[in-house]
Design an enzyme around this catalytic site. Structure first.
Site, mmCIF file in Angstrom:
data_model
loop_
_atom_site.group_PDB
_atom_site.id
_atom_site.type_symbol
_atom_site.label_atom_id
_atom_site.label_comp_id
_atom_site.label_asym_id
_atom_site.label_seq_id
_atom_site.Cartn_x
_atom_site.Cartn_y
_atom_site.Cartn_z
ATOM 1 N N LYS A 76 -1.555 -4.204 16.055
ATOM 2 C CA LYS A 76 -2.078 -2.998 15.399
ATOM 3 C C LYS A 76 -2.982 -2.214 16.375
ATOM 4 C CE LYS A 76 -1.662 -1.761 11.647
ATOM 5 N NZ LYS A 76 -0.623 -0.880 11.026
ATOM 6 N N PRO A 93 -4.685 -23.143 -2.128
ATOM 7 C CA PRO A 93 -5.007 -23.591 -0.762
ATOM 8 C C PRO A 93 -6.022 -22.687 -0.051
ATOM 9 C CG PRO A 93 -2.880 -22.478 -0.772
ATOM 10 C CD PRO A 93 -3.391 -22.420 -2.185
ATOM 11 N N VAL A 94 -7.245 -23.177 0.090
ATOM 12 C CA VAL A 94 -8.295 -22.407 0.770
ATOM 13 C C VAL A 94 -8.386 -22.891 2.215
ATOM 14 C CG1 VAL A 94 -10.775 -21.948 0.816
ATOM 15 C CG2 VAL A 94 -9.549 -22.013 -1.367
ATOM 16 N N TYR A 95 -8.290 -21.958 3.167
ATOM 17 C CA TYR A 95 -8.317 -22.330 4.584
ATOM 18 C C TYR A 95 -9.749 -22.710 5.012
ATOM 19 C CZ TYR A 95 -3.783 -19.842 5.100
ATOM 20 O OH TYR A 95 -2.487 -19.402 5.009
ATOM 21 N N ALA A 137 4.896 -1.744 8.900
ATOM 22 C CA ALA A 137 4.378 -2.746 9.833
ATOM 23 C C ALA A 137 4.725 -4.133 9.324
ATOM 24 C CB ALA A 137 2.854 -2.628 9.937
ATOM 25 N N ILE A 167 0.843 -1.203 0.000
ATOM 26 C CA ILE A 167 0.000 0.000 0.000
ATOM 27 C C ILE A 167 0.876 1.250 0.000
ATOM 28 C CG2 ILE A 167 -1.966 1.176 1.062
ATOM 29 C CD1 ILE A 167 -2.608 -1.448 2.526
ATOM 30 N N ASN A 191 -9.654 -5.139 3.864
ATOM 31 C CA ASN A 191 -8.638 -5.802 3.019
ATOM 32 C C ASN A 191 -8.446 -5.082 1.692
ATOM 33 O OD1 ASN A 191 -9.539 -7.893 4.957
ATOM 34 N ND2 ASN A 191 -8.117 -9.173 3.805
ATOM 35 N N ASN A 192 -7.189 -4.825 1.366
ATOM 36 C CA ASN A 192 -6.848 -4.181 0.085
ATOM 37 C C ASN A 192 -6.447 -5.225 -0.947
ATOM 38 O OD1 ASN A 192 -5.315 -0.950 0.655
ATOM 39 N ND2 ASN A 192 -6.890 -1.925 1.862
ATOM 40 N N THR A 229 -6.094 -0.916 10.740
ATOM 41 C CA THR A 229 -6.830 -1.956 10.030
ATOM 42 C C THR A 229 -8.172 -2.256 10.704
ATOM 43 O OG1 THR A 229 -6.791 -4.351 9.630
ATOM 44 C CG2 THR A 229 -5.376 -3.573 11.357
ATOM 45 N N ASP A 230 -9.119 -2.750 9.920
ATOM 46 C CA ASP A 230 -10.411 -3.166 10.490
ATOM 47 C C ASP A 230 -10.249 -4.384 11.404
ATOM 48 O OD1 ASP A 230 -9.910 -5.116 8.555
ATOM 49 O OD2 ASP A 230 -11.892 -4.979 7.609
ATOM 50 N N GLU A 231 -9.086 -5.059 11.303
ATOM 51 C CA GLU A 231 -8.912 -6.284 12.098
ATOM 52 C C GLU A 231 -8.861 -6.002 13.599
ATOM 53 O OE1 GLU A 231 -6.302 -9.249 10.375
ATOM 54 O OE2 GLU A 231 -6.619 -8.402 8.388
ATOM 55 N N TYR A 265 -1.216 -10.271 15.046
ATOM 56 C CA TYR A 265 -1.174 -9.112 14.145
ATOM 57 C C TYR A 265 -2.167 -8.046 14.597
ATOM 58 C CZ TYR A 265 -2.408 -6.205 10.105
ATOM 59 O OH TYR A 265 -2.711 -5.137 9.289
ATOM 60 N N SER A 266 -3.440 -8.444 14.755
ATOM 61 C CA SER A 266 -4.438 -7.420 15.092
ATOM 62 C C SER A 266 -4.185 -6.851 16.485
ATOM 63 C CB SER A 266 -5.864 -7.971 14.958
ATOM 64 O OG SER A 266 -6.073 -9.082 15.778
#
Ligand code: NAD
Ligand code: TYD
Length: 340
Positions: A157, A208-210, A83, A13, A182-183, A125-127, A153-154
């Site tokens: 932040k 790979p989808v979690y 970050a 970003i 999310n960007n 972040t929204d997180e 992480y969140s």
């Protein structure tokens, strides 16, 4: 002319933001970046010769680096993107996240206070708002939603945001905070969902989808995030928080299917893997404050933005292949070997 220090300007970003500033405003831009695995000066080759642009290699955790960059360049404005930004890495190793995201922010704030910086904007972040329930689609994160963090992480932040708020209240610092969803877009490091899935689809590998793929994220094209930050920087009320989002919620699995479809690949490439520990279920942002108070609106619709993004990755294969050959390989082994 204003002198703006953009930390983390060699990342995803940050590099888009540096270019957005140079294209749309008359600022001298100082890109302050440590060049971690995520920092890549190749993101900036098209503007590196602009006389208004300077690169300073430095660490936001180093008082010496920060004060030198601020004084040498007579900086009056700071926008902090620097970050550790990837949730999966924060699960593998939380400490670096606390050091960079918390201590680094405090070092920047302290230097800004000491040197009388005119404006400090924290890119958050929204997180920090945690996770929304799946069965209540009417619920969105507002600026008043309590901070509830679930990943290292969140948590890091959110800690930084609390420090920013403390510097505002205690020292009357001229701060602003933005919290974006999310960007996606050009130059995103290919460890994050969208660029990773594009790269894998191009190579005909498994995607790979979690978990069950039904986690929801609210996606915003990176240029729209940049324009929102500029609105907040120029017109935002000091001390306030502004949410930024695309009103654009998608299940992960549907994003992956769109990517496969645009690239002409079959859904048989999808593989469901073990879920991320503590995986937040749904993020969705209420952006009405920035829209009503500052007149911001996103320019990109998701269908246009995702096509543009995929086209960029297809046309810039060298950019991500060079990255994937390097440090990334070790991380990929660590993160996915126990999931597959
Ligand atoms: P990124 O990982 O692509 O880039 C981070 C940049 O920061 C890199 O250039 C890296 O070299 C630099 N950096 C890291 N540690 C540093 C240090 N100690 N000193 C100086 N530079 C350092 O991250 P991104 O996705 O571009 O995110 C940028 C910011 O936006 C982060 O603060 C992130 O929390 C926030 N954000 C990201 C998203 C998203 O979807 N990517 C959404 C909302 C908010
Ligand atoms: P990511 O891009 O890491 O962003 P964040 O976790 O900060 O939202 O992940 C977006 C979503 O995609 C998230 O729900 C996790 C999921 N995901 C996968 O299913 N597979 C993957 O390989 C990755 C990297 C993410």
């Amino acid at each position: 002319m204003k002198n703006i220090l953009v930390t983390g300007g060699a990342g995803f970003i940050g590099s888009n933001f540096v270019k957005y500033l140079l294209q749309n405003f008359d600022y001298n831009v100082i890109n302050f970046d440590k060049l971690t695995y995520a920092g890549n000066l190749e993101n900036l080759t098209d503007i590196e010769k602009d006389p208004r642009y300077t690169f300073f290699k430095g660490d936001i955790c180093s008082e010496q680096d920060v004060e030198k960059a601020l004084t040498e360049n007579k900086v009056d404005t700071i926008v902090n993107f620097a970050a550790e930004s990837h949730v999966d890495r924060s699960i593998l190793g939380p400490k670096e996240f606390i050091v960079t995201n918390v201590i680094g922010t405090q070092v920047l704030l302290e230097a800004a206070r000491k040197l009388g910086i005119e404006k400090y904007l924290q890119v958050s972040t929204d997180e920090v708002y945690g996770s929304l329930p799946e069965d209540k689609p009417e619920l969105l994160f507002t600026e008043k939603t309590p901070i509830t963090t679930n990943s290292p992480y969140s948590a890091s932040k959110a800690s930084a945001d609390l420090l920013v708020n403390a510097y505002y209240h205690t020292f009357k610092m001229p701060v602003l905070t933005t919290r974006c969803s999310n960007n996606y877009g050009p130059y995103q490091f290919p460890e994050k969902l969208i660029p990773l899935m594009i790269a894998k689809a191009v190579d005909g590998q498994k995607l790979p989808v979690y978990g069950d793929g039904k986690n929801v994220r609210d996606w915003l094209y990176v240029e729209d995030h940049c324009s929102a930050i500029c609105e907040v920087l120029h017109k935002g009320k000091i001390g306030e928080v502004y949410n930024i989002g695309g009103n654009n919620e998608w299940y992960n699995i549907d994003i992956v299917k769109i990517i496969l479809k645009i690239l002409g690949k079959g859904e048989d490439h999808i593989t469901y893997v073990k879920d991320r520990p503590g995986h937040d279920r749904r993020y969705a942002i209420d952006s009405s404050k920035i829209m009503k108070e500052l007149g911001w609106a996103p320019k990109y619709q998701f269908d246009g933005g995702i096509e543009k993004t995929i086209k960029w990755y297809v046309e810039n294969e060298n950019w991500w292949r060079r990255i994937m050959k390097g440090e990334y390989l070790n991380y990929f082994e660590k993160n996915y070997s126990n999931k597959m």
